[in-house]
Design a protein around this motif. Structure first.
Motif, PDB file in Angstrom:
ATOM      1  N   GLY A 224       0.730  -1.250  -0.120  1.00 58.16           N
ATOM      2  CA  GLY A 224      -0.057  -0.009  -0.008  1.00 58.16           C
ATOM      3  C   GLY A 224       0.889   1.322  -0.094  1.00 58.16           C
TER       4      GLY A 224
ATOM      5  N   TRP B  75      -5.855  -0.415   0.146  1.00 53.15           N
ATOM      6  CA  TRP B  75      -6.200  -0.214   1.503  1.00 53.15           C
ATOM      7  C   TRP B  75      -7.669  -0.755   2.179  1.00 53.15           C
ATOM      8  CZ3 TRP B  75      -2.020   0.426   3.668  1.00 53.15           C
ATOM      9  CH2 TRP B  75      -1.098   1.029   3.397  1.00 53.15           C
TER      10      TRP B  75
ATOM     11  N   VAL C 139      -2.265   3.768   7.798  1.00 49.51           N
ATOM     12  CA  VAL C 139      -3.187   3.343   6.889  1.00 49.51           C
ATOM     13  C   VAL C 139      -4.090   4.589   6.384  1.00 49.51           C
ATOM     14  CG1 VAL C 139      -5.077   2.002   6.070  1.00 49.51           C
ATOM     15  CG2 VAL C 139      -2.875   1.110   6.924  1.00 49.51           C
TER      16      VAL C 139
ATOM     17  N   ARG D  86      -4.680   7.010   3.345  1.00 48.60           N
ATOM     18  CA  ARG D  86      -6.028   7.010   2.705  1.00 48.60           C
ATOM     19  C   ARG D  86      -6.550   8.740   2.631  1.00 48.60           C
ATOM     20  NH1 ARG D  86     -10.714   2.824   4.167  1.00 48.60           N
ATOM     21  NH2 ARG D  86     -11.428   3.637   2.271  1.00 48.60           N
TER      22      ARG D  86
END
Length: 335
Positions: free
Chosen positions: A284, A301, A317, A321
């Motif tokens: 990611g 994600w 994460v 995002r």
């Protein structure tokens, strides 16, 4: 009838009388004082007070303009921000300076250290040196004088002692690696052991312990030759996480990001759930910060969060995002 006065004759008589009497002493003293002042040279500031004041005003104005126009250096956690991209996002807290997005050059002027981040990182300035808490960065250290104490870069596996060089460090929390580009460095393990590193060499930590010597084999006596059964076919060896990350680092160094993403996708299928989360996070990050493919990164994600709820990298994460605006992109796709 009065006779007209002859003013010329009167002036001549008065002039003759003045010459005979001479100038009064008080008038003579005042005259000589003025003549003396007129003959003595006077300083330039006294003769031209207007020009002197104008010159002083111009100098003061130039100093004010200079200090106003000179940009002030911003300090982040004791490190000076020398350069930064327009999209730089930085956060300071007790853990140190966290670069979330963008690139920057930070300098520790007292120690002669300059570092440039190669993606998100956390760095902390300590009394004994600069500590790379997490992330990847390139360090440049000014050459030290002979006999001077070395500059120290702290990592999880020990300390990197530098006398002046350029090198890249990656810190992954429980381990990491350093690659030397110029000069010479010395890696000091937590146990105190010193490991020299040469140009072009990569050293990883924790450093693998030497394997124990194999026990001596017993002597074999002569026996009749017996046909041995066919040895079983060994199963294909699954590479370890360290080997996968080492190969990933090589591909990143070559800027072969698409190949690195494929390498991680294949490796994730063969790894157990305990190590798959780490590889999924690396994939990611690669899609987000190196390939900058928002569509693939947001989809990845979303799968990562479904598979690893409340995982170790939950905060990172969410930041990724947010950088990609994944929720807004999802709403536009539904429309």
């Amino acid at each position: 009838m009065m006779e007209p006065r002859d003013f010329r004759a009167e002036l001549r008589r008065e002039d003759s009388l003045r010459r005979e009497q001479g100038m009064p002493p008080a008038a003579r003293a005042r005259l000589w004082s003025r003549l003396k002042d007129a003959r003595e040279p006077k300083p330039a500031w006294h003769r031209r007070p207007v020009w002197w004041m104008l010159a002083a005003s111009a100098a003061a104005l130039a100093l004010v303009v200079f200090f106003w126009s000179t940009p002030s250096t911003r300090s982040l956690g004791g490190l000076e921000l020398m350069q930064a991209t327009a999209d730089l996002k930085v956060r300071e807290d007790g853990a140190g300076v966290e670069i979330q997005v963008g690139e920057a050059a930070l300098m520790d002027a007292a120690r002669g250290i300059t570092l440039r981040n190669l993606g998100p990182l956390v760095v902390h300035r300590e009394a004994s040196g600069v500590r790379l808490v997490r992330g990847r960065a390139e360090f440049s250290v000014m050459h030290r004088k002979p006999g001077a104490a070395p500059t120290v870069v702290l990592v999880s596996g020990g300390a990197i002692e530098v006398m002046g060089t350029r090198f890249t460090v990656e810190e992954r929390g429980a381990g990491g690696a350093v690659t030397l580009h110029e000069g010479a460095i010395l890696f000091r393990r937590l146990t105190g052991e010193e490991v020299p590193v040469k140009v072009g060499q990569t050293l990883e930590w924790p450093v693998a312990e030497p394997a124990a010597p194999a026990p001596p084999q017993p002597l074999v006596t002569a026996n009749p030759v017996v046909a041995s059964p066919q040895p079983p076919v060994a199963a294909a060896r699954i590479p370890s996480v360290e080997e996968i990350l080492r190969e990933l680092e090589v591909l990143r160094g070559r800027h072969e990001y698409e190949q690195a993403a494929r390498h991680l996708e294949v490796a994730m299928r063969k790894q157990p759930a305990a190590t798959r989360e780490r590889l999924s996070f690396e994939l990611g990050s690669l899609l987000t910060y190196q390939l900058m493919d928002a569509q693939r990164a947001c989809a990845h994600w979303a799968r990562h969060e479904r598979q690893f709820r409340r995982g170790r990298y939950e905060e990172a994460v969410q930041r990724a995002r947010g950088t990609l605006s994944c929720q807004a992109s999802a709403r536009e796709t539904k429309r």
